[in-house]
Write a protein that holds these residues in place. Structure first.
Motif, PDB file in Angstrom:
ATOM      1  N   ILE A 627      62.730 114.417  27.170  1.00  0.00           N
ATOM      2  CA  ILE A 627      64.218 114.578  27.335  1.00  0.00           C
ATOM      3  C   ILE A 627      64.583 116.291  27.066  1.00  0.00           C
ATOM      4  O   ILE A 627      63.963 116.727  26.277  1.00  0.00           O
ATOM      5  N   HIS A 665      70.715 117.986  36.261  1.00  0.00           N
ATOM      6  CA  HIS A 665      71.548 116.539  36.573  1.00  0.00           C
ATOM      7  C   HIS A 665      71.954 116.113  37.853  1.00  0.00           C
ATOM      8  O   HIS A 665      72.058 115.032  38.298  1.00  0.00           O
ATOM      9  N   GLY A 683      80.591 108.678  36.990  1.00  0.00           N
ATOM     10  CA  GLY A 683      79.771 108.233  35.653  1.00  0.00           C
ATOM     11  C   GLY A 683      78.345 108.089  36.236  1.00  0.00           C
ATOM     12  O   GLY A 683      77.350 108.118  35.385  1.00  0.00           O
ATOM     13  N   HIS A 686      75.996 112.849  37.743  1.00  0.00           N
ATOM     14  CA  HIS A 686      76.165 113.361  36.403  1.00  0.00           C
ATOM     15  C   HIS A 686      76.444 115.040  36.834  1.00  0.00           C
ATOM     16  O   HIS A 686      75.507 115.718  37.180  1.00  0.00           O
ATOM     17  N   ALA A 689      78.136 117.546  30.826  1.00  0.00           N
ATOM     18  CA  ALA A 689      79.171 117.045  29.660  1.00  0.00           C
ATOM     19  C   ALA A 689      79.112 118.202  28.867  1.00  0.00           C
ATOM     20  O   ALA A 689      78.434 119.085  28.492  1.00  0.00           O
ATOM     21  N   ALA A 691      78.430 117.840  25.683  1.00  0.00           N
ATOM     22  CA  ALA A 691      77.227 117.976  24.758  1.00  0.00           C
ATOM     23  C   ALA A 691      76.057 118.446  25.388  1.00  0.00           C
ATOM     24  O   ALA A 691      74.995 118.684  24.664  1.00  0.00           O
ATOM     25  N   ASP A 692      75.960 118.750  26.625  1.00  0.00           N
ATOM     26  CA  ASP A 692      74.981 119.312  27.371  1.00  0.00           C
ATOM     27  C   ASP A 692      74.914 120.840  27.348  1.00  0.00           C
ATOM     28  O   ASP A 692      73.821 121.353  27.591  1.00  0.00           O
TER      29      ASP A 692
ATOM     30  N   GLU B 145      80.125 116.640  20.979  1.00  0.00           N
ATOM     31  CA  GLU B 145      79.907 115.225  21.220  1.00  0.00           C
ATOM     32  C   GLU B 145      81.130 114.296  21.533  1.00  0.00           C
ATOM     33  O   GLU B 145      81.121 113.623  22.381  1.00  0.00           O
ATOM     34  N   SER B 148      82.995 115.161  24.893  1.00  0.00           N
ATOM     35  CA  SER B 148      82.125 114.657  26.046  1.00  0.00           C
ATOM     36  C   SER B 148      82.782 113.642  26.843  1.00  0.00           C
ATOM     37  O   SER B 148      82.333 113.577  28.177  1.00  0.00           O
TER      38      SER B 148
ATOM     39  N   ARG C 117      75.741  96.963  35.303  1.00  0.00           N
ATOM     40  CA  ARG C 117      75.749  98.542  36.146  1.00  0.00           C
ATOM     41  C   ARG C 117      74.749  98.281  37.364  1.00  0.00           C
ATOM     42  O   ARG C 117      73.591  97.898  37.329  1.00  0.00           O
ATOM     43  N   ILE C 146      67.845 103.411  38.138  1.00  0.00           N
ATOM     44  CA  ILE C 146      68.708 102.976  36.986  1.00  0.00           C
ATOM     45  C   ILE C 146      68.348 101.431  36.530  1.00  0.00           C
ATOM     46  O   ILE C 146      69.006 100.925  35.704  1.00  0.00           O
ATOM     47  N   LEU C 230      68.144 106.956  25.558  1.00  0.00           N
ATOM     48  CA  LEU C 230      67.661 107.992  26.374  1.00  0.00           C
ATOM     49  C   LEU C 230      68.456 107.874  27.789  1.00  0.00           C
ATOM     50  O   LEU C 230      68.520 106.965  28.336  1.00  0.00           O
ATOM     51  N   ARG C 231      68.954 108.901  28.237  1.00  0.00           N
ATOM     52  CA  ARG C 231      69.828 109.116  29.465  1.00  0.00           C
ATOM     53  C   ARG C 231      69.593 110.309  30.344  1.00  0.00           C
ATOM     54  O   ARG C 231      68.851 111.146  29.907  1.00  0.00           O
ATOM     55  N   ASP C 232      70.115 110.304  31.428  1.00  0.00           N
ATOM     56  CA  ASP C 232      70.276 111.509  32.378  1.00  0.00           C
ATOM     57  C   ASP C 232      70.957 112.599  31.770  1.00  0.00           C
ATOM     58  O   ASP C 232      70.798 113.720  32.479  1.00  0.00           O
ATOM     59  N   ARG C 233      71.889 112.580  31.092  1.00  0.00           N
ATOM     60  CA  ARG C 233      72.607 113.819  30.487  1.00  0.00           C
ATOM     61  C   ARG C 233      72.822 113.424  28.916  1.00  0.00           C
ATOM     62  O   ARG C 233      72.725 112.229  28.313  1.00  0.00           O
ATOM     63  N   SER C 235      75.413 112.992  26.743  1.00  0.00           N
ATOM     64  CA  SER C 235      76.195 112.244  26.341  1.00  0.00           C
ATOM     65  C   SER C 235      76.971 111.638  27.647  1.00  0.00           C
ATOM     66  O   SER C 235      76.924 112.171  28.660  1.00  0.00           O
ATOM     67  N   TYR C 236      77.652 110.469  27.374  1.00  0.00           N
ATOM     68  CA  TYR C 236      78.742 109.917  28.357  1.00  0.00           C
ATOM     69  C   TYR C 236      77.881 109.582  29.629  1.00  0.00           C
ATOM     70  O   TYR C 236      78.032 110.059  30.649  1.00  0.00           O
ATOM     71  N   ALA C 237      76.894 108.943  29.240  1.00  0.00           N
ATOM     72  CA  ALA C 237      76.036 108.378  30.298  1.00  0.00           C
ATOM     73  C   ALA C 237      75.530 107.224  29.960  1.00  0.00           C
ATOM     74  O   ALA C 237      75.077 107.057  28.748  1.00  0.00           O
ATOM     75  N   PHE C 238      75.202 106.390  30.794  1.00  0.00           N
ATOM     76  CA  PHE C 238      74.623 104.891  30.522  1.00  0.00           C
ATOM     77  C   PHE C 238      73.111 105.164  30.171  1.00  0.00           C
ATOM     78  O   PHE C 238      72.439 106.148  30.559  1.00  0.00           O
TER      79      PHE C 238
END
Lengths: 752, 173, 337
Positions: A627, A665, A683, A686, A689, A691-692, B145, B148, C117, C146, C230-233, C235-238
């Motif tokens: 990550i 992203h 959604g 991407h 956001a 936080a990134d 956070e 976001s 999803r 995904i 763990l996600r692709d960004r 925050s605010y991601a599945f």
């Protein structure tokens, strides 16, 4: 020689400082209205029905159920639409690439997924949306081709070049042999995914039918003149019948340069129903027109062991639609950024069954400079030379293509100041050598470059007896801060407080100006405003000099300064008159002038004009999980004079954020079997956001440039160029893995 | 049964009461109208923005009884009796607390240039006020956070966090 | 969005009665998923039963555990003092999901009942066995990075998107439901289902049944737990992969292990064999790796999501390490512990 004009009739009081946006209060109170928010009596609402197939034709449309819904006025399709211009040329807008533009609801042909196939017009939005879900469309589908690499075999050099986009230069030297003979060779393929602009405001148009039969059109567009031209041509109207406005725009990034189909449909429905119509696209439908085309590139660099470039080859391929040849400058940068005797650049297109791609923030440069600057990092490792030193070794003060010096190029200052702020000297170049707990730390850098452009523009200013000034032209403020910088320029030119200056933009009734794009607005419209103000200043000065007992009686205009509401003799402020007194005592109600600006041809004969940057990025990557976090970015920018350090900094911050998106992203994913972008929402597509985004530090280095009287070069694009390369280089430094395929997602880190 | 609306016909309207920006309003609304569309289309409160209409961008954020939510995913009829604050009401909110100009967060957004195009801004502002009402986010990291859910494509994030920190520190003083 | 009858129920009985036997009826509370789906024409309820006024908005002590009303918002649940102190795994998982605004609106019952999803499921312009049974699954062989690596079928490879549910699976919650045939309790493991040849059904609710409460057992795993997403960004991601891990430890020996994965299957994914493998063993990386290997051994990749298998394997190990060390992931801290 062009008339030499002094930078201003006043002095820099607001220009060059950090001024808050003049449109700030309107934006934080919700009073700023966007294209889809203007009201009109009996306003009807249009909702677009989008094609479920990608290629083929419509065989039938059953709109009976939709039209039976109370409140639905009409379902407009290609079968029942009013007559519109037949020839494709009539749909060409100011920035259209070569080809035959898409014509919505023209016939039964489907050329891309999500193509509008019907417009449901109803008395309210809910009704239109509901009825749209009842429209049944039957298709005869053909197999779509949307895979760029599969179409590479039928790629071509676009026969007709796009206006304003330089094709690759003729090769010079012998890049092939020089590469073969080079001691150090780097040759790799680089990829970038399709990206969609996704401004926060979806595309919208409100067409208001006025009592006299004319139209007032609120359009989401980066330049209202383009909407007006498009509507007059497509619908056979005269310019005086169509007034287009776009006072605020909820983000453009290039997708608002060309009029989009919602504008056409709103006007079509307004004419058909003879009532005002608003059409707003859904977020999903924002994937049904322009995008930054994904590209496949090969960059080959040959160098001697000291890192001196001996050969540069850069080949790029990207897709375009079946009906237009969209072109952007991807490879030319590789011939300009560094000095090299053997250079060969090629650029090809392939036809895809998508809508026509288009300009997206620093079009071409984002793509090409990512590849070039990643390759340079690879060369730095191959030659064991520090990345900054490698770039300095190949530095050029002359544009190798045009063989002219740059008017200014403070890139070395960017290197120096950026490196110092970032702490580059503490970098251990060895990959995987720096860590912080479980995270690998990577430091990477890259250069950015963008053209410093200027377009023909005009502006009108009106000074009234109360000392208030109105400034206006038709360009748009798309979030760039144009309202503010034009206000600053005008206030300084006439020595007024900013509160006494009102700037109006985005209205075809105002003085003509180009679309807002290409980072040319500050230079173009800024200069026009400055010249108009100077004209008014001269008029006011003449009145002042003619006053009985005027302290300015024997003074030349060149010797006075407009400051703090007065006209005073430079260096002798005791000799002055109050501007409003001049107006009152001479019985002058208003003074007005229209200024026009155009590129300085003499300058252009002698010099080339570019902005430059050095971007430094720190990434932290969990070693086990892959990550990536971009924890720091320092962007050092050389872009001439900075008119407003607050709004200009924001331009760079925003561009860096979009660059982070591009690097990590953003990817519109096509299902090639369906020819359809599948992640058509915010959604699953991407963008960064909050936080990134961690620390971003912006440096504007001093740079004097004379391409225009303001000395500005533009800051809208430069901040994104090179950012993705800096990040990908940092990822390599952290992990020892070179990922040449954007975005750098976790799967690629794990696989590398 | 508290309410049973008739058929899904076009005329189905239900009377509800909402207090919007301090003003109590009796409104007839179709059951399928979202709070966002009610504000924008029916009440001409266009300050609240529609960016995605699916809860994926936060531009439509409003305060319902002081809590931030996505108004695009709320049916207006279900908010019967609620107090709604939109961006148009933030200054009034501040005034009711004795501040006589804009809400401090509005001032801070202007000062810190926490927006560019301005389209996500009303949602960012309401979200910021909601965040401060919640009281959970204290550090810069926590603010990032907690903010976001509001996408800013112009990329004003660092300035947004600066503005919120500024107001939070001001309130703490 | 289609048109529908709107019913606002005052009591649970009224709500169930209003639903009746209408297969097109839907209960609505937060609406954050249902309205989303209605705008895509994926859900077209003929009748919406507003249950927000029902008295199901409390968290109460019960049998040493907690009983969570179906209408408690995700935010209220995550920030409840009892949840934070006794079931921090649940609090953390909720805060990993969605956004503050969505958590404020979304209910406990709605979170459990959110649909899976999948790009294709949400796109009425494409076939989908879940949306239109028998129409096919273009996600197979399509855009599927995904999608599921566990428990998928030839009919459907969608994943359950919830973070909260992953924690509830690990905590072995019980879902209390009521319906036309009365009340019943469903163990969390049995609540969601795998797609099999009937992917239209995400869970085992019978028509007309509604969630009343979610009950947490007394065993809270308050000391050794983590939710790692763990996600692709950031925050605010599945989730691409998420891990809810919890231990009861005797010194360094594992007395009980709980492990559930999110983002990898049609339901929160548990492997009891792997949990049993850990039981009685020392809490070491080697043992965690053995459990992870056992779990991913039955993973099956799709055309684009093979990476999720390795990502899951590594995430499991890290999650178990975090839980054992008592250093749970803080959701606002993007550095992975």
């Amino acid at each position: 020689m062009a008339t030499q004009i002094s930078p201003a009739s006043g002095r820099d009081t607001f220009v060059g400082r950090a001024m808050s946006r003049v449109d700030g209060p309107a934006k934080v109170t919700g009073l700023a209205k966007y294209a889809g928010e203007f009201a009109a009596p009996n306003l009807a609402h249009g909702y677009v029905v989008s094609s479920a197939i990608t290629k083929g034709r419509i065989t039938a449309i059953d709109a009976a159920a939709a039209e039976a819904v109370p409140g639905v006025f009409k379902v407009i399709t290609h079968e029942n639409r009013p007559s519109i211009a037949g020839e494709a040329e009539a749909y060409q807008d100011m920035v259209a690439p070569p080809g035959a533009p898409f014509r919505a609801l023209y016939d039964e042909t489907i050329a891309f997924s999500g193509q509008p196939v019907a417009l449901v017009v109803a008395e309210d939005f809910d009704t239109a949306r509901y009825a749209a879900s009842l429209v049944r469309v039957s298709y005869e589908a053909e197999t779509p081709h949307t895979d760029l690499e599969a179409q590479a075999g039928s790629s071509y050099d676009p026969p007709e070049k796009r206006d304003g986009i330089k094709p690759p230069p003729e090769p010079w030297g012998d890049a092939g042999s020089a590469f073969d003979g080079a001691a150090i060779k780097v040759s790799q393929q680089y990829r970038i995914a399709h990206e969609h602009h996704n401004p926060m405001e979806p595309h919208a148009s409100t067409v208001v039918v006025e009592d006299d039969g004319t139209y007032t059109v609120y359009d989401k567009i980066q330049g209202v003149a383009n909407s007006q031209l498009y509507l007059t041509n497509a619908f056979g109207l005269k310019p005086e019948q169509v007034r287009c406005l776009s006072p605020y725009m909820g983000g453009g990034f290039g997708c608002g340069l060309r009029p989009q189909y919602q504008l056409f449909l709103a006007m079509l429905a307004a004419q058909d129903l003879n009532r005002s119509v608003r059409v707003v696209l859904t977020r999903d439908q924002m994937w049904s027109f322009t995008y930054r085309p994904g590209a496949v590139q090969t960059v080959s660099l040959g160098a001697d062991t000291s890192g001196n470039l001996q050969a540069i080859r850069h080949d790029a391929l990207h897709g375009t639609s079946q009906y237009e040849d969209y072109q952007e400058n991807i490879v030319n940068w590789s011939g300009i950024l560094y000095g090299c005797d053997n250079v060969e650049l090629t650029y090809r297109l392939a036809k895809l069954d998508t809508a026509t791609p288009g300009d997206m923030r620093a079009p071409g440069a984002v793509t090409g400079v990512f590849a070039l600057e990643t390759a340079m990092d690879e060369l730095a490792y191959a030659t064991r030379i520090d990345p900054i030193q490698l770039r300095i070794a190949n530095y050029t003060d002359t544009d190798p293509v045009e063989e002219k010096p740059f008017g200014s190029k403070a890139l070395k200052a960017c290197f120096r100041q950026g490196a110092e702020r970032f702490g580059w000297s503490k970098r251990n170049p060895e990959p995987r050598s720096m860590r912080d707990g479980k995270e690998l730390v990577g430091w990477g850098m890259a250069c950015g470059i963008w053209e410093a452009l200027m377009m023909e523009s005009s502006a009108k200013v009106t000074l009234t007896a109360d000392g208030r000034l109105e400034v206006g032209n038709s360009t748009g403020d798309i979030g760039t801060g144009t309202y503010t910088i034009l206000t600053q320029i005008a206030a300084d030119a006439l020595g007024l407080p900013m509160e006494h200056v009102t700037t109006k933009l985005g209205d075809t009734d105002l003085a003509k100006a180009p679309v807002a794009g290409g980072s040319w607005t500050a230079a173009s419209s800024g200069t026009a405003v400055m010249k108009a103000c100077r004209d008014v200043a001269e008029q006011a000065f003449k009145l002042a000099r003619g006053l009985e007992g005027s302290p300015l009686a024997n003074v030349d205009f060149e010797r006075v300064v407009f400051s703090k509401g007065r006209i005073e003799v430079a260096g002798d402020p005791a000799k002055s008159v109050v501007l409003t007194d001049v107006m009152r005592q001479t019985g002058t109600e208003t003074l007005e002038a229209t200024g026009s600006a155009s590129p300085d041809k003499d300058f252009a004969k002698q010099y080339e004009a570019y902005t430059h940057s050095a971007v430094f990025a720190e990434v932290k990557i969990d070693e086990e999980l892959g990550i990536v976090r971009v924890t720091r970015v320092v962007s050092a920018i050389a872009a001439g004079k900075i008119l407003n350090t607050k709004t200009a900094r924001s331009q760079i911050l925003g561009a860096v954020v979009m660059g982070i998106g591009s690097a990590l992203h953003e990817e519109s994913m096509l299902d090639h079997r369906l020819g359809r972008f599948m992640n058509r929402n915010l959604g699953e597509y991407h963008v960064p956001a909050n936080a990134d985004i961690h620390d971003i530090d912006v440096i504007f280095v001093d740079e004097e440039d004379k391409a225009n009287p303001l000395g500005v070069k533009g800051v809208g694009e430069i901040g994104i160029v090179g950012t993705a390369a800096a990040i990908s280089n940092a990822v390599f430094h952290a992990t020892g893995k070179r990922i040449r395929d954007l975005p750098i997602t976790v799967d690629k880190i794990l696989a590398a | 049964m508290l309410i049973e609306s008739g058929s899904p016909g076009a005329d189905a309207r239900i009377g509800i009461t909402l207090t919007i920006n301090g003003e109590k309003r009796e409104i007839d609304v179709a059951p399928w109208t979202t709070l966002l569309d009610l504000l924008r289309e029916n009440l001409d409160l266009t300050g609240t923005k529609k960016g995605c209409d699916h809860g994926q961008c936060g531009a439509c954020t409003v305060l319902v009884n002081g809590t931030r939510i996505n108004s695009c995913l709320a049916l207006a009829v279900m908010k019967d009796g609620a107090e709604i604050t939109t961006v148009e009401g933030l200054a009034g909110l501040a005034q009711s607390q004795g501040v006589n100009t804009l809400h401090p967060i509005q001032e801070a957004f202007v000062e810190h240039d926490a927006f560019q195009c301005g389209y996500c801004t009303p949602g960012q502002l309401c979200s910021s006020v909601g965040l401060m009402n919640e009281g959970h986010a204290k550090t810069r990291e926590e603010i990032r956070e907690a903010m976001s859910g509001n996408i800013c494509r112009c990329g004003a994030y660092t300035n947004i966090v600066d503005a919120i920190e500024d107001v939070m520190q001001g309130a703490a003083r | 969005m289609n048109r529908f009858d709107y019913v606002r129920a005052g009591t649970v009985a009224e709500a169930v009665q209003a639903f009746g036997s209408d297969p097109s009826a839907r209960f609505i509370a937060g609406g954050t998923n249902l309205i989303d789906l209605m705008k895509y024409n994926v859900e077209k309820p003929g009748r919406l039963i507003d249950i927000t006024r029902l008295p199901l908005n409390t968290i109460e002590e019960r049998d040493g555990g907690l009983r969570i009303g179906a209408l408690v918002s995700n935010a209220d649940l995550a920030y409840d003092d009892r949840i934070r102190s006794r079931y921090p795994l649940l609090s953390s998982a909720i805060l990993a999901g969605a956004s503050a605004q969505l958590r404020n609106a979304a209910s406990t019952g709605g979170n459990i009942n959110q649909r899976t999803r999948c790009y294709y499921f949400y796109d009425e312009g494409t076939p989908c066995n879940k949306r239109e049974p028998g129409s096919g699954c273009p996600a197979i062989g399509g855009v599927n990075r995904i999608h599921a690596i566990f428990g998928a079928s030839d009919a459907c490879i969608a994943t359950h998107p919830s973070d909260m549910c992953v924690a509830l699976a690990a905590l072995e919650a019980t879902v209390q439901v009521t319906g036309p045939d009365g009340d019943r309790a469903i163990a969390f493991a049995d609540y969601h289902r795998l797609p099999g040849d009937d992917p239209a059904k995400d869970n085992t609710l019978k028509p007309g049944e509604m969630v009343v409460t979610v009950d947490l057992p007394a065993k809270d795993y308050g000391q050794h737990h983590t939710y790692l997403k763990l996600r692709d960004r950031l925050s605010y991601a599945f989730a691409l992969v998420s891990v809810a891990a919890a231990f009861e430890l005797d010194g360094q020996t594992i007395r009980t292990a709980r492990l559930a994965l999110g983002g990898v299957a049609h339901k929160p994914w548990r492997n009891l064999e792997a949990e049993a493998l850990l039981q009685g063993k020392p809490a070491t990386r080697e043992n965690f790796q053995a459990a992870a290997d056992l779990i991913v051994a039955e993973a099956k990749p799709q055309s684009e999501n093979g990476f999720k298998i390795e990502l899951a394997r590594r995430a499991i190990v890290r999650g178990l390490e975090q839980a054992a060390a008592g250093t749970p992931q803080t959701q606002s801290d993007k550095r992975i512990q």
